[in-house]
Design an enzyme around this catalytic site. Structure first.
Site, PDB file in Angstrom:
ATOM      1  NE  ARG A 290     134.195  59.438 125.104  1.00  0.00           N
ATOM      2  CZ  ARG A 290     132.874  59.303 125.007  1.00  0.00           C
ATOM      3  NH1 ARG A 290     132.097  59.664 125.992  1.00  0.00           N
ATOM      4  NH2 ARG A 290     132.346  58.789 123.926  1.00  0.00           N
TER       5      ARG A 290
ATOM      6  CE  LYS B 192     131.293  62.638 132.275  1.00  0.00           C
ATOM      7  NZ  LYS B 192     131.390  62.807 130.820  1.00  0.00           N
TER       8      LYS B 192
ATOM      9  NE  ARG C 175     121.007  62.195 124.690  1.00  0.00           N
ATOM     10  CZ  ARG C 175     121.109  62.999 123.637  1.00  0.00           C
ATOM     11  NH1 ARG C 175     120.257  62.902 122.658  1.00  0.00           N
ATOM     12  NH2 ARG C 175     122.051  63.898 123.588  1.00  0.00           N
TER      13      ARG C 175
HETATM   14  C1  BTN Z   1     134.525  63.336 129.328  1.00  0.00           C
HETATM   15  O1  BTN Z   1     133.765  62.767 130.112  1.00  0.00           O
HETATM   16  O2  BTN Z   1     134.088  63.967 128.356  1.00  0.00           O
HETATM   17  C2  BTN Z   1     135.995  63.247 129.579  1.00  0.00           C
HETATM   18  C3  BTN Z   1     136.431  64.221 130.613  1.00  0.00           C
HETATM   19  C4  BTN Z   1     137.929  64.141 130.866  1.00  0.00           C
HETATM   20  C5  BTN Z   1     138.420  65.305 131.692  1.00  0.00           C
HETATM   21  C6  BTN Z   1     139.838  65.134 132.097  1.00  0.00           C
HETATM   22  S1  BTN Z   1     140.314  66.293 133.345  1.00  0.00           S
HETATM   23  C7  BTN Z   1     141.976  65.833 133.168  1.00  0.00           C
HETATM   24  C8  BTN Z   1     142.216  65.651 131.691  1.00  0.00           C
HETATM   25  N1  BTN Z   1     142.552  66.910 131.070  1.00  0.00           N
HETATM   26  C9  BTN Z   1     141.630  67.312 130.206  1.00  0.00           C
HETATM   27  O3  BTN Z   1     141.661  68.364 129.551  1.00  0.00           O
HETATM   28  N2  BTN Z   1     140.645  66.410 130.152  1.00  0.00           N
HETATM   29  C10 BTN Z   1     140.886  65.289 131.015  1.00  0.00           C
END
Ligand code: BTN
Length: 335
Positions: free
Chosen positions: A126, A191, A327
């Protein structure tokens, strides 16, 4: 970005070694229809990807720890996955499962198409962040889901997906898993999983969501070194090896159920459960806005459209998904 991947022969070799038993180079070469030196190069790549490979004269090679690799047939055979109408594809390496499904969606792919990958070379998180993953140690996949509604009506979607993910991870042994707004799954140690949802379509509908999920299954020193925040993993918390195929099947089934409910009734029926899982519920928190400014208050929950409700000196303020990070304040700081 750390891009851990391997060529096809190395993946094929890893599949043969995945059980943790000894396999001779000769047998593996014969099984794969390649030369022994191709197997040797494969082993070298496997080691380079972070696996400990033991070689014993007369017995062959084995992995120090067995690894659960994805098996598309196993998951497709699952009656729940079948009943959910999921069309699953699995690949060894892809840039990003989200990127791929966004392209497929634009080309008209049907709802319920899922793509999982053993390795991503450009995994995305994200807010423009990178998502790091390792082969066999992370579960990375995306699911395309189409809605008659437009993106505006799907505001609580990312929180609904968080509920589905938390349910499955808790059932898989991470009983302490909680949600951090908007949808990180966290354990006390860090996380555990993240969600990236990307939308396509008309504001008024129809629309398509690509729901990308990344789960830390096994502690991977290379990934840990490349990530700048505390990370938890499922195997450490459960104390047992995790079957990534069963986990993926359960996730696809639960996601389908929650997405069907969300399509019919929105986020409202899931709101109480989300709040019960909320790691900061009723705590004093500090939101970091995209411009770096800070807003503090008491996290008093989420609204039916998924926005975070923050109680401040001037009343309850709504904060929209994706704009802020959360936070905890230092002990003793006032709201
Ligand atoms: C986050 O926490 O920032 C979101 C992470 C999301 C990762 C997943 S892995 C499968 C899919 N493909 C990506 O490029 N991102 C999501």
């Amino acid at each position: 970005m750390l891009a851990i991947t391997m060529k096809t022969t190395a993946f094929q070799t890893l599949r043969l070694l995945a059980d943790g038993d000894f396999h001779s180079g000769e047998t593996m070469a014969r099984t794969l229809g390649v030369t022994r030196s191709a197997v040797w190069y494969g082993i070298r790549e496997i080691s380079g990807a972070g696996f400990q490979v033991e070689k014993v004269h007369g017995r062959g090679y084995r992995l120090e720890r067995a690894v659960s690799l994805l098996d598309v047939e196993f998951i497709r055979r699952d009656p729940g996955v079948h009943a959910a109408g999921i069309n699953l594809e699995i690949c060894d390496t892809v840039d990003s499962t989200n990127t791929r499904l966004m392209l497929h969606a634009a080309q008209g792919a049907r709802s319920r198409l899922a793509l999982a990958a053993e390795a991503q070379t450009a995994g995305r998180g994200r807010r423009g962040r990178v998502w790091q993953s390792g082969i066999g140690s992370t579960l990375t996949f995306s699911l395309l889901w189409r809605f008659a509604q437009g993106a505006r009506e799907l505001a609580g979607l990312s929180l609904a997906v968080g509920v589905a993910l938390a349910r499955v991870l808790r059932a898989a042994g991470a009983g302490d898993a909680q949600l951090k707004w908007p949808n990180d799954v966290v354990l006390p140690g860090g996380k555990l999983a993240g969600i990236l949802i990307e939308m396509q379509g008309d504001v008024l509908g129809p629309s398509a969501a690509v729901i990308g999920i990344g789960i830390n299954v096994r502690a991977d020193p290379r990934v840990l070194a490349a990530v700048d925040q505390p990370v938890a993993d499922l195997e450490t918390v459960t104390g047992a090896a995790v079957d990534r195929n069963r986990l993926l099947a359960q996730l696809l089934i639960e996601l389908s159920a929650v997405l069907e409910q969300f399509t019919a009734d929105g986020f409202a029926p899931l709101r109480a459960e989300w709040q019960a899982l909320h790691v900061h519920q009723d705590q004093l928190v500090c939101l970091t806005m995209p411009d770096g400014s800070l807003v503090s208050g008491r996290a008093c929950g989420v609204a039916d459209d998924g926005v975070l409700l923050l109680e401040t000196g001037t009343g309850v303020v709504r904060h929209h998904s994706g704009d802020v990070s959360l936070r905890p304040l230092q002990a003793g700081t006032d709201a």
